[in-house]
Design a protein around this motif. Structure first.
Motif, short mmCIF file in Angstrom:
data_model
loop_
_atom_site.label_atom_id
_atom_site.label_comp_id
_atom_site.label_asym_id
_atom_site.label_seq_id
_atom_site.Cartn_x
_atom_site.Cartn_y
_atom_site.Cartn_z
N GLU A 1 0.65 6.59 -0.33
CA GLU A 1 0.42 6.88 1.08
C GLU A 1 -1.00 7.38 1.36
O GLU A 1 -1.55 7.11 2.43
CB GLU A 1 1.45 7.88 1.60
N PHE A 2 -1.61 8.09 0.44
CA PHE A 2 -2.99 8.51 0.66
C PHE A 2 -3.90 7.28 0.79
O PHE A 2 -4.75 7.20 1.68
CB PHE A 2 -3.48 9.40 -0.49
N THR A 3 -3.70 6.31 -0.10
CA THR A 3 -4.52 5.09 -0.04
C THR A 3 -4.18 4.26 1.19
O THR A 3 -5.07 3.66 1.81
CB THR A 3 -4.31 4.26 -1.32
N ARG A 4 -2.91 4.24 1.56
CA ARG A 4 -2.52 3.48 2.76
C ARG A 4 -3.19 4.08 4.01
O ARG A 4 -3.61 3.34 4.91
CB ARG A 4 -1.01 3.47 2.91
N ARG A 5 -3.28 5.39 4.07
CA ARG A 5 -3.96 6.01 5.22
C ARG A 5 -5.45 5.67 5.20
O ARG A 5 -6.07 5.49 6.25
CB ARG A 5 -3.74 7.51 5.20
#
Length: 440
Positions: free
Chosen positions: A113-117
């Protein structure tokens, strides 16, 4: 993942498994600075580490830790980002996690999720995200270098450059609409756009030509060990793996199915397959194994044809098409004179010849894969979309009305936009980012 979930402030352990010397807990979202103020007694100067006592809501001390604050949008996620560098005990991390989750608007991050953001906030494109996933999964030096080029934005620069070329070509075509009654102008535009499309088509085709090299770097150089029963195939697999992977027996036909292992050979990812002995057999199960062995030989990048010097007359025919085949004598410790015209001789029992064979496999793998720093179409998704681009450009006909081939070029541009994530990839995002670990 819904839009409302992107408004949450997320947290996760971003360092390795616990216990560890140091544990890093990352927090990203609109409430990151509030968490620092509440737990660390204030927000430190941006991008400078500060030693603080962390306290829960009831005032109980959690730990002494280094804390950092990175104000958005110039952060990895494009949001406010906080980091807590703690002592790496399970109880310490659990206490901090509990203190953060007690606060409204906080939740644990999902995988990737950090990379998706970061992608959602325009910090990276989809090819860079995929390159980062490959970098985290890299097991060999070559895979690391291959993934690093993509994670650094090389693929993005290439594909967006092609999109700019298409935009210029389409602008010429659309300008020609206004001069359709002037034959010389229309002919000049038609000739110029045809040449530009031809150059673009050549660039895409040249890039796509590296597809198999990309597969080797990502999935491994496929080596099939083949030969008659009891030629020493399973012994060689065990010797190269430095552990007992396959059953070794004097009984012919012991190996009934394909046994695979992954090796790092001189920085190259190698997928080594032990196959059933090649012979005619009335045993139904063994026959299935022989059939699978021939299939694996046909799909290999290199075949090691193992031959027992004491059974040269039983050497089976290896049908490998254009795939290179190395003829290798085994059990060299049992024979004083070995047959000539073989590529290598070895003994799995004593280890003689194994280093030379390993170097030979590594050299063949490097030759097939090329320079790991080269930009290649890394994933099946990339290759499929690039092939669609070429198919559309193959149908480009300057003799058609310019409105029609302008639409063709728009479709090509859309395929390239899908590569970088600018067009129609929402259904892919969950699959792509699920490849990441929690906390990345």
């Amino acid at each position: 993942m819904t839009a409302s979930m992107l408004d949450d402030t997320i947290l996760a352990l971003s360092s390795g498994p616990l216990p560890a010397g140091v544990a890093v807990v990352r927090v990203s979202g609109p409430l990151a600075s509030e968490a620092l103020a509440a737990l660390a007694g204030g927000v430190p100067e941006p991008r400078r580490a500060s030693l603080r006592r962390l306290r829960a809501a009831d005032g109980a001390e959690i730990d002494r830790a280094l804390v950092l604050f990175f104000p958005g949008p110039n952060t990895a996620t494009g949001e406010d980002l906080a980091e807590f560098h703690l002592h790496g005990g399970r109880a310490v991390v659990a206490a901090l996690t509990a203190a953060l989750l007690e606060r409204p608007g906080f939740r644990l991050a999902e995988a990737g999720e950090f990379t998706r953001r970061s992608f959602a906030n325009g910090r990276i494109d989809l090819t860079e995200a995929e390159g980062l996933a490959d970098l985290l999964a890299a097991e060999t030096e070559g895979q690391r270098r291959q993934a690093l080029a993509q994670a650094g934005g090389a693929a993005r620069a290439l594909y967006e450059g092609w999109m700019r070329q298409l935009s210029r070509i389409r602008a010429l075509l659309e300008a020609s609409f206004d001069f359709s009654d002037e034959g010389d102008v229309s002919e000049d535009v038609s000739s110029g756009t045809a040449q530009a499309v031809g150059r673009l088509q050549g660039e895409i085709a040249a890039h796509l030509a590296g597809a198999h090299r990309a597969e080797i770097w990502r999935d491994g150089f496929r080596v099939a060990i083949a030969g008659a029963p009891n030629a020493g195939k399973s012994s060689l697999l065990n010797a190269l793996a430095a552990r007992e992977v396959a059953i070794v027996s004097a009984i012919p036909g012991t190996t009934r199915d394909v046994i695979e292992i992954r090796l790092d050979i001189e920085g190259m990812p190698v997928l080594l397959s032990d196959t059933a002995g090649l012979r005619e057999t009335a045993d139904e199960v063994e026959a299935i194994g022989v059939s699978r062995a021939r299939e694996r030989i046909g799909a290999a990048d290199l075949v090691l044809s193992l031959i027992d010097p004491g059974a040269l007359a039983e050497e089976p025919l290896i049908e490998a098409g254009d795939t290179p085949v190395l003829r290798i004598t085994t059990k060299s410790d049992l024979y004083s004179a070995l047959p000539a015209k073989f590529d290598a001789a070895l003994s799995a029992r004593t280890g003689a010849g194994l280093d030379a064979l390993t170097r030979l496999i590594g050299a063949r793998a490097r030759e097939a894969a090329g320079d790991p720093s080269d930009l290649l179409p890394a994933r099946t998704r990339h290759r499929d979309l690039l092939r669609q681009c070429l198919e559309l450009l193959d149908g480009y006909d300057p003799a058609l009305p310019p409105e029609l081939y302008a639409e063709t070029l728009r479709q090509v541009s859309d395929r390239l936009g899908t590569l970088t994530g600018r067009v129609g990839v929402e259904e892919l995002l969950g699959l792509i980012f699920s490849e990441f670990c929690i906390g990345k």
